[in-house]
Write an enzyme that holds these catalytic residues in place. Structure first.
Site, PDB file in Angstrom:
ATOM      1  CG  ASN A 274      -0.216  -0.144   2.520  1.00 22.51           C
ATOM      2  OD1 ASN A 274       0.498  -1.135   2.730  1.00 22.51           O
ATOM      3  ND2 ASN A 274      -0.386   0.803   3.428  1.00 22.51           N
TER       4      ASN A 274
ATOM      5  CB  CYS B 274      -3.739   2.982   8.895  1.00 22.18           C
ATOM      6  SG  CYS B 274      -4.970   2.257   7.811  1.00 22.18           S
TER       7      CYS B 274
END
Length: 361
Positions: free
Chosen positions: A140, A305
């Site tokens: 990611n 995140c």
């Protein structure tokens, strides 16, 4: 705003939004019905969920079942905790949903290293006695694509299961061969937030982690949202129909962006990667300052995140970068709805902001 953070989330496809509307309910509509109820409206909602399940399954390998979850984090937790594998081995650049969960269950877990290109070796040594190996398909942060099939063969040779976080690859790349468990998320493939799925290979058994109603084949209790499922299914179906055109569009954007950043260093492999993820660094760049000053463009310095945590990216450190080098990096993500003109405008804004720091961008 020019949106270039497709790894954090993708825009909702209009087709997915349209598919959701009826199941949100409203005046004169019975689409709000509980899909686990026995009357007609409930059965219709349940049928819509099964249509969506088939649409999502079309992205995944044959020979398995799709379990809907609240997202990829829950899917990964269900896989890791549910298989009760004992000793764990995970790649050093996994998402926190894998790393933190694995460490909680096995403090002595094995971290599988990556090379300077961000790749786990196809012949990586997996310790005997390992019960589960977790390696993501597409990273990611840096976009590298791992040799899952080769790693899976080595894992299976010692009797271990293989979990693949395919969040960034689903709907864009073919799912990897050899995985026993695959986690995906709707909002990373132009669907709604709040729903994901775990694909479980036939013959693999898991212990439920959420109990109370026995929904989702007894593995995940809780009332499902027909609206979220319908949106997920529509987005997945759209990916299967736009697969080639999406890839061609992203390849063109990749060339365009790489040209604009010709003087910047690329983080991760130049070849084994998804072209919708461009992670670059420039010596001396204050990435946090650039993102603050470049107000017309949405980009990031890594995982959404971990944004604001102040921690240096564990992914960039695993590549061998120093903390200083890691803080010189930007992550730029694009996809189906990114236009070439807006990408040019964004690249110009980013490079101008870097030059304002006195750098030769």
């Amino acid at each position: 705003m020019i949106y270039l953070d497709y790894q954090a989330t993708t825009p909702l496809a209009p087709e997915a939004r349209e598919a959701m509307l009826h199941w949100l309910g409203g005046p004169g509509s019975d689409g709000f019905a509980n899909p686990h109820s026995p009357y007609r409206a409930g059965r219709a909602a349940a049928a819509a969920i099964e249509v969506a399940r088939d649409q999502v399954a079309a992205l995944l390998p044959p020979g398995g079942r799709v379990i809907f979850t609240s997202g990829a984090t829950e899917a990964l937790n269900l896989a890791i905790r549910g298989c009760d594998a004992g000793a764990l081995a995970v790649s050093a650049i996994e998402h926190a949903a894998v790393l933190d969960t694995a460490r909680a269950l096995d403090p002595a877990l094995t971290l599988l290293p990556v090379d300077r290109d961000g790749l786990v070796a196809a012949d990586v040594v997996i310790p005997a006695g390992t019960g589960l190996v977790a390696v993501m398909q597409v990273n990611n942060e840096i976009g590298t694509v791992q040799p899952i099939s080769a790693i899976a063969a080595r894992a299976h040779a010692i009797g271990a299961l293989v979990l693949c976080d395919a969040v960034q690859g689903a709907g864009k790349l073919a799912m990897p061969d050899g995985a026993d468990l695959i986690a995906i998320s709707a909002h990373k493939l132009y669907g709604p937030k709040g729903i994901g799925a775990l694909w479980v290979r036939d013959g693999v058994t898991l212990d439920a982690q959420i109990t109370g109603g026995g929904q989702e084949a007894g593995l995940r209790s809780g009332t499902l949202s027909p609206a979220l499922a319908a949106g997920f299914g529509a987005a997945a179906h759209l990916c299967t129909t736009l697969w080639e055109s999406d890839a061609e569009h992203v390849d063109r954007l990749w060339i365009q962006a790489r040209t604009a950043f010709a003087g910047w260093a690329l983080n991760g492999s130049a070849t084994a990667r998804w072209h919708g993820n461009l992670n670059v660094r420039l010596d001396g760049l204050d990435a946090a300052r650039l993102m603050s000053e470049c107000r017309t463009v949405a980009i990031s310095a890594g995982s959404a995140c971990a944004s604001g945590s102040g921690r240096t990216s564990h992914v960039l450190r695993a590549l061998g970068l120093s903390d200083k080098e890691a803080k010189n990096a930007l992550r730029i993500g694009f996809g189906r709805y990114t236009g070439t003109e807006e990408l040019d405008e964004a690249m110009a804004a980013i490079t101008a902001a870097a030059r304002a720091q006195g750098l030769p961008a």
